[in-house]
Design a protein around this motif. Structure first.
Motif, PDB file in Angstrom:
ATOM      1  N   GLY A 109     -10.579 -13.485  11.366  1.00  0.00           N
ATOM      2  CA  GLY A 109     -10.195 -14.739  11.372  1.00  0.00           C
ATOM      3  C   GLY A 109      -8.836 -15.253  10.407  1.00  0.00           C
ATOM      4  O   GLY A 109      -8.392 -16.293  10.833  1.00  0.00           O
ATOM      5  N   GLN A 110      -8.506 -14.365   9.941  1.00  0.00           N
ATOM      6  CA  GLN A 110      -7.225 -15.062   9.255  1.00  0.00           C
ATOM      7  C   GLN A 110      -6.292 -14.100   9.335  1.00  0.00           C
ATOM      8  O   GLN A 110      -6.863 -12.482   9.123  1.00  0.00           O
ATOM      9  N   SER A 111      -4.482 -14.182   9.454  1.00  0.00           N
ATOM     10  CA  SER A 111      -3.730 -13.334   9.814  1.00  0.00           C
ATOM     11  C   SER A 111      -3.524 -12.517   8.578  1.00  0.00           C
ATOM     12  O   SER A 111      -3.125 -13.503   6.989  1.00  0.00           O
ATOM     13  N   MET A 112      -3.476 -10.670   7.773  1.00  0.00           N
ATOM     14  CA  MET A 112      -2.818 -10.999   6.993  1.00  0.00           C
ATOM     15  C   MET A 112      -1.800  -9.428   7.743  1.00  0.00           C
ATOM     16  O   MET A 112      -1.890  -8.802   8.355  1.00  0.00           O
ATOM     17  N   ARG A 113      -0.581  -9.960   6.630  1.00  0.00           N
ATOM     18  CA  ARG A 113       0.363  -8.448   6.188  1.00  0.00           C
ATOM     19  C   ARG A 113       0.668  -7.145   5.325  1.00  0.00           C
ATOM     20  O   ARG A 113      -0.095  -7.790   4.013  1.00  0.00           O
ATOM     21  N   ALA A 114       1.402  -6.592   5.566  1.00  0.00           N
ATOM     22  CA  ALA A 114       1.354  -5.289   4.460  1.00  0.00           C
ATOM     23  C   ALA A 114       2.349  -4.573   4.784  1.00  0.00           C
ATOM     24  O   ALA A 114       3.074  -4.333   5.864  1.00  0.00           O
ATOM     25  N   LYS A 115       3.283  -4.394   4.401  1.00  0.00           N
ATOM     26  CA  LYS A 115       4.161  -2.852   3.621  1.00  0.00           C
ATOM     27  C   LYS A 115       3.247  -1.983   2.926  1.00  0.00           C
ATOM     28  O   LYS A 115       2.233  -2.107   2.479  1.00  0.00           O
ATOM     29  N   VAL A 116       3.836  -0.633   4.094  1.00  0.00           N
ATOM     30  CA  VAL A 116       3.162   0.292   4.272  1.00  0.00           C
ATOM     31  C   VAL A 116       3.641   1.080   3.475  1.00  0.00           C
ATOM     32  O   VAL A 116       4.598   1.967   4.993  1.00  0.00           O
ATOM     33  N   ALA A 117       3.847   2.113   3.015  1.00  0.00           N
ATOM     34  CA  ALA A 117       4.863   3.697   2.059  1.00  0.00           C
ATOM     35  C   ALA A 117       4.120   5.278   2.316  1.00  0.00           C
ATOM     36  O   ALA A 117       2.949   5.052   1.796  1.00  0.00           O
ATOM     37  N   ILE A 118       4.445   5.779   3.192  1.00  0.00           N
ATOM     38  CA  ILE A 118       3.688   6.857   3.507  1.00  0.00           C
ATOM     39  C   ILE A 118       3.878   7.833   2.147  1.00  0.00           C
ATOM     40  O   ILE A 118       5.417   8.400   2.628  1.00  0.00           O
ATOM     41  N   LEU A 119       3.072   9.030   1.730  1.00  0.00           N
ATOM     42  CA  LEU A 119       4.247  10.525   1.124  1.00  0.00           C
ATOM     43  C   LEU A 119       2.563  10.979   1.134  1.00  0.00           C
ATOM     44  O   LEU A 119       1.701  11.177   1.949  1.00  0.00           O
ATOM     45  N   THR A 120       3.103  12.499   1.353  1.00  0.00           N
ATOM     46  CA  THR A 120       2.026  13.583   0.951  1.00  0.00           C
ATOM     47  C   THR A 120       1.514  13.326  -0.098  1.00  0.00           C
ATOM     48  O   THR A 120       2.967  13.043  -1.373  1.00  0.00           O
ATOM     49  N   LEU A 121       0.546  14.736  -0.263  1.00  0.00           N
ATOM     50  CA  LEU A 121       0.637  14.752  -2.040  1.00  0.00           C
ATOM     51  C   LEU A 121       1.337  15.215  -2.836  1.00  0.00           C
ATOM     52  O   LEU A 121       1.614  15.252  -3.306  1.00  0.00           O
TER      53      LEU A 121
ATOM     54  N   PHE B  90       0.921  -1.017   0.001  1.00  0.00           N
ATOM     55  CA  PHE B  90       0.029   0.026  -0.578  1.00  0.00           C
ATOM     56  C   PHE B  90       1.217   1.342  -0.151  1.00  0.00           C
ATOM     57  O   PHE B  90       2.144   1.242   1.202  1.00  0.00           O
ATOM     58  N   TYR B  91       0.371   2.298  -0.511  1.00  0.00           N
ATOM     59  CA  TYR B  91       0.902   3.926  -0.760  1.00  0.00           C
ATOM     60  C   TYR B  91      -0.671   4.053   0.428  1.00  0.00           C
ATOM     61  O   TYR B  91      -1.706   4.839   0.057  1.00  0.00           O
ATOM     62  N   VAL B  92       0.138   4.912   0.686  1.00  0.00           N
ATOM     63  CA  VAL B  92      -0.976   6.499   2.165  1.00  0.00           C
ATOM     64  C   VAL B  92      -0.464   7.604   2.180  1.00  0.00           C
ATOM     65  O   VAL B  92       0.939   8.071   2.220  1.00  0.00           O
ATOM     66  N   ILE B  93      -1.447   7.705   1.457  1.00  0.00           N
ATOM     67  CA  ILE B  93      -1.004   9.609   0.812  1.00  0.00           C
ATOM     68  C   ILE B  93      -2.090  10.595   1.569  1.00  0.00           C
ATOM     69  O   ILE B  93      -3.236  10.208   1.766  1.00  0.00           O
ATOM     70  N   VAL B  94      -0.584  11.735   2.236  1.00  0.00           N
ATOM     71  CA  VAL B  94      -1.074  12.286   3.361  1.00  0.00           C
ATOM     72  C   VAL B  94      -2.118  13.641   2.922  1.00  0.00           C
ATOM     73  O   VAL B  94      -0.949  13.976   2.383  1.00  0.00           O
ATOM     74  N   GLU B  95      -1.734  14.431   3.661  1.00  0.00           N
ATOM     75  CA  GLU B  95      -2.277  16.361   3.011  1.00  0.00           C
ATOM     76  C   GLU B  95      -0.543  16.698   3.373  1.00  0.00           C
ATOM     77  O   GLU B  95      -0.226  17.614   2.400  1.00  0.00           O
TER      78      GLU B  95
END
Length: 303
Positions: A84-96, A48-53
């Protein structure tokens, strides 16, 4: 591109994102990578990429925010239990603003526009305005990629040949662990998508095209092509050092990194490691005794 961004994904992906966000309200969350290409399985690591202000819109330390402002993106590891299932993610953070700058043609960093010229999904968005702003960056990434494809590709060829040349170039400019032929499989997975995208992107970039059957020829002046190749050489020279700097930075800012490493070891060797609160907070200090225990258990021996 708009239809592609809103194409539904598996329900578990959306639930993971909602749980991960909690009370946070970024501009949007983009889903890409192997989980999108091949579906979500038991061992899939979501991307995922999380885009923040602004940097303060995502919960983390002041130090991590400053590092993300100087050398984006920061990467975090998240685990959630969904149905009930374990899930995993790499999450990158960027401003707009960072997202907009790094998907533009002038960016010296090839990773972001190359990544988002490939399929992605906007799996969570704050509102319609945020969707439009993020979508504009995605469109810009495609136009940027098409410009470099015109410069790096053959003088004349099929759309696939231009995209293949582009991704071979970006993989060569980055610090990659995938096999050398990995770049070619990008276009092979969605050949029609890349075929229909190339000429509209060139039109937006002001690149004129000659067509003959299924082959295209971008009409670039020799001087423009020469300057473009020189500009690309600079990006190749900077690519690996930038990636190495990010890896060094990740040693201090990779939230959840100890749990990520423990999961990778368990996945590849079958050996489980208990991550203590101290190891979670100070992974570098906790690493030597953990490595010694793994050595004693034979994890590093050749099989």
């Amino acid at each position: 591109m708009a239809r592609e961004l809103i194409t539904p994904v598996q329900d578990c992906v959306g639930q993971f994102v909602v749980q991960m966000l909690g009370d946070s309200r970024p501009l949007g969350v983009l889903f890409y990578g192997s989980g999108l290409r091949g579906g979500v399985g038991e061992d899939t690591l979501l991307d995922f990429y999380v885009i923040v202000e602004k940097q303060a819109d995502w919960p983390r330390s002041f130090f991590a925010r400053q590092c993300n402002a100087i050398l984006p993106p920061n990467v975090e590891y998240h685990e959630q239990v969904v149905n009930g299932q374990s899930m995993r993610a790499k999450v990158a953070i960027l401003t707009l603003a960072q997202f907009r700058q790094r998907t533009g043609f002038a960016s010296y960093d090839t990773t972001l526009w190359a990544r988002f010229s490939q399929p992605s999904r906007l799996v969570w968005v704050r509102d319609e305005e945020a969707a439009g702003r993020i979508g504009a960056c995605i469109m810009q990434a495609h136009v940027t990629a098409s410009c470099w494809a015109a410069l790096l590709g053959p003088e004349e060829g099929t759309p696939s040949e231009f995209w293949d040349a582009l991704y071979a170039g970006t993989y060569g400019a980055e610090l990659r662990v995938e096999k050398n032929n990995r770049s070619g499989s990008i276009v092979e997975a969605w050949p029609h998508r890349y075929e229909v995208l190339l000429q509209p992107c060139w039109a937006l970039a002001g690149i004129k095209v000659e067509r003959a059957g299924g082959r295209v020829r971008p009409t670039l002046p020799d001087q423009e092509r020469k300057v473009g190749i020189q500009a690309w050489a600079l990006r190749v020279a900077l690519g690996r050092p930038l990636n190495i700097l990010r890896l060094v930075k990740a040693a201090f800012t990779f939230a959840g990194g100890a749990r990520y490493v423990a999961w990778k070891i368990r996945r590849h060797s079958g050996v489980s490691i208990e991550v203590s609160p101290f190891a979670e907070k100070h992974p570098l200090l906790a690493a030597p005794p953990v490595l010694f225990r793994l050595w004693r258990r034979g994890v590093f021996r050749r099989r």
